[in-house]
Design an enzyme around this catalytic site. Structure first.
Site, mmCIF file in Angstrom:
data_model
loop_
_atom_site.group_PDB
_atom_site.id
_atom_site.type_symbol
_atom_site.label_atom_id
_atom_site.label_comp_id
_atom_site.label_asym_id
_atom_site.label_seq_id
_atom_site.Cartn_x
_atom_site.Cartn_y
_atom_site.Cartn_z
ATOM 1 N N GLY A 87 9.585 76.610 70.978
ATOM 2 C CA GLY A 87 9.821 77.221 72.414
ATOM 3 C C GLY A 87 11.032 76.732 72.921
ATOM 4 O O GLY A 87 10.839 76.919 74.272
ATOM 5 N N THR A 88 11.952 76.164 72.554
ATOM 6 C CA THR A 88 13.226 75.581 73.463
ATOM 7 C C THR A 88 13.792 76.912 74.084
ATOM 8 O O THR A 88 14.223 76.411 75.145
ATOM 9 C CB THR A 88 14.361 74.895 72.495
ATOM 10 O OG1 THR A 88 14.978 75.594 71.320
ATOM 11 C CG2 THR A 88 13.456 73.630 71.757
ATOM 12 N N ILE A 112 7.366 90.150 61.879
ATOM 13 C CA ILE A 112 7.948 91.454 62.230
ATOM 14 C C ILE A 112 7.059 92.461 63.007
ATOM 15 O O ILE A 112 6.015 92.737 62.408
ATOM 16 C CB ILE A 112 8.435 91.899 60.776
ATOM 17 C CG1 ILE A 112 9.003 91.106 59.954
ATOM 18 C CG2 ILE A 112 9.259 93.344 61.080
ATOM 19 C CD1 ILE A 112 10.767 90.874 59.934
ATOM 20 N N ASN A 114 15.890 89.934 70.886
ATOM 21 C CA ASN A 114 15.598 88.885 69.931
ATOM 22 C C ASN A 114 16.800 87.897 69.961
ATOM 23 O O ASN A 114 17.946 88.335 70.206
ATOM 24 C CB ASN A 114 15.393 89.485 68.541
ATOM 25 C CG ASN A 114 15.341 88.002 67.697
ATOM 26 O OD1 ASN A 114 14.316 87.398 68.017
ATOM 27 N ND2 ASN A 114 15.760 88.337 66.628
ATOM 28 N N HIS A 122 19.115 85.572 67.602
ATOM 29 C CA HIS A 122 19.229 85.108 66.187
ATOM 30 C C HIS A 122 20.357 83.862 65.832
ATOM 31 O O HIS A 122 21.227 84.058 66.684
ATOM 32 C CB HIS A 122 19.668 86.268 65.377
ATOM 33 C CG HIS A 122 19.742 86.204 63.789
ATOM 34 N ND1 HIS A 122 18.721 85.651 63.149
ATOM 35 C CD2 HIS A 122 20.803 85.790 63.092
ATOM 36 C CE1 HIS A 122 18.998 85.680 61.891
ATOM 37 N NE2 HIS A 122 20.461 85.306 61.747
ATOM 38 N N VAL A 127 15.832 94.642 60.345
ATOM 39 C CA VAL A 127 15.440 93.041 60.743
ATOM 40 C C VAL A 127 16.994 92.678 60.990
ATOM 41 O O VAL A 127 17.899 92.656 60.109
ATOM 42 C CB VAL A 127 15.018 92.409 59.429
ATOM 43 C CG1 VAL A 127 15.007 91.038 59.757
ATOM 44 C CG2 VAL A 127 13.706 92.836 58.902
ATOM 45 N N ASP A 128 17.054 92.112 62.102
ATOM 46 C CA ASP A 128 18.463 91.778 62.879
ATOM 47 C C ASP A 128 19.348 92.674 63.046
ATOM 48 O O ASP A 128 20.597 92.466 62.867
ATOM 49 C CB ASP A 128 18.747 90.578 62.194
ATOM 50 C CG ASP A 128 17.736 89.441 62.302
ATOM 51 O OD1 ASP A 128 16.930 89.070 63.030
ATOM 52 O OD2 ASP A 128 17.519 88.690 60.910
HETATM 53 C C1 GRF Z 1 16.047 79.870 67.291
HETATM 54 O O1 GRF Z 1 16.840 79.406 66.344
HETATM 55 C C2 GRF Z 1 16.239 81.442 67.313
HETATM 56 O O2 GRF Z 1 17.391 81.675 67.275
HETATM 57 C C3 GRF Z 1 15.297 81.860 66.104
HETATM 58 O O3 GRF Z 1 14.234 81.032 66.031
HETATM 59 C C4 GRF Z 1 14.524 79.958 66.853
HETATM 60 C C5 GRF Z 1 13.458 79.522 67.818
HETATM 61 O O4 GRF Z 1 13.716 78.405 68.312
HETATM 62 N N1 GRF Z 1 15.121 83.226 66.318
HETATM 63 P P1 GRF Z 1 12.861 77.796 69.530
HETATM 64 O O5 GRF Z 1 11.183 77.854 69.130
HETATM 65 O O6 GRF Z 1 13.155 78.445 70.696
HETATM 66 O O7 GRF Z 1 12.929 76.385 69.785
#
Ligand code: GRF
Length: 206
Positions: A12-13, A93, A108, A110, A150-151
């Protein structure tokens, strides 16, 4: 005010970056109503609790399958009048029905420059390994609306990061994450200010 739900499965950063952007009033027109996780042990849930944000965990084992799970989840989101769902490391998904219900309201992030290095299997270190193997000199991150692929959804914001000769998947992941933490709040801010319009495959920013 835009009511936001953040979906997570892990650290969750990116969630933290959104919490910080709201707390320091970079995002003024929205707030996080709930943080939802499909994993009980996701550290992001603790981040939410520390910031006084409501959390919800639904155990996939208690449902007959993904359809039922997502139907229940959609009901919860509806009852809370959620305006925007931010997937932030949500490792599942979403079903088509769920996507239909929240069309244009799910984002989202990515960790690559889509449409390259996306799609099934492209998550976590796999993405950065593929980037290094391909020998590209530039990678980055993408915030996009979610569609049924997806993406593949309309792109809102991208940030570039250079790939250096001595980069490993791990160093690249860290470098890209820093930019993710800028890009996601930017995209959410634009959404909450009503400045994003989806026109076909493109997102027009006003
Ligand atoms: C990130 O790299 C994001 O791009 C991907 O999953 C990761 C999640 O990281 N979808 P965090 O949990 O937000 O640290």
């Amino acid at each position: 005010m835009t009511k936001i739900a953040v979906f997570i499965s892990g650290g969750g950063t990116n969630l933290q970056a959104l919490i910080d952007a709201i707390n320091n009033e970079y995002i003024k027109e929205g707030y996080i109503e709930i943080v939802f996780s499909n994993k009980k042990e996701a550290y992001g849930l603790e981040r939410a609790i520390k910031s006084g944000i409501k959390t919800m965990f639904l155990d996939p084992k208690e449902f007959s399958g993904r359809q039922e799970y997502d139907e229940y989840l959609a009901g919860k989101m509806n009852s809370m009048n959620i305006d925007l769902i931010c997937l932030a490391g949500y490792m599942q998904i979403l079903t088509e029905k769920f996507l239909d219900k929240f069309h244009g309201k799910i984002m989202n992030i990515h960790p690559a420059l889509l449409p390259s290095f996306g799609g099934p299997g492209m998550y976590g270190l796999n993405v950065h390994k593929a980037v290094i193997e391909a020998g590209v000199k530039i990678t980055g991150c993408t915030v996009h609306f979610v569609d049924k692929g997806v993406d593949t959804g309309p792109i809102i914001i991208q940030k570039c990061v250079s790939v250096d000769d001595n980069d490993t998947p791990e160093t690249l992941q860290q470098k890209v994450l820093k930019y993710e933490h800028q890009a996601y709040p930017e995209a959410v801010k634009l959404f909450t200010e009503g400045r994003l319009k989806i026109v076909g495959k493109r997102v027009v920013i006003s």
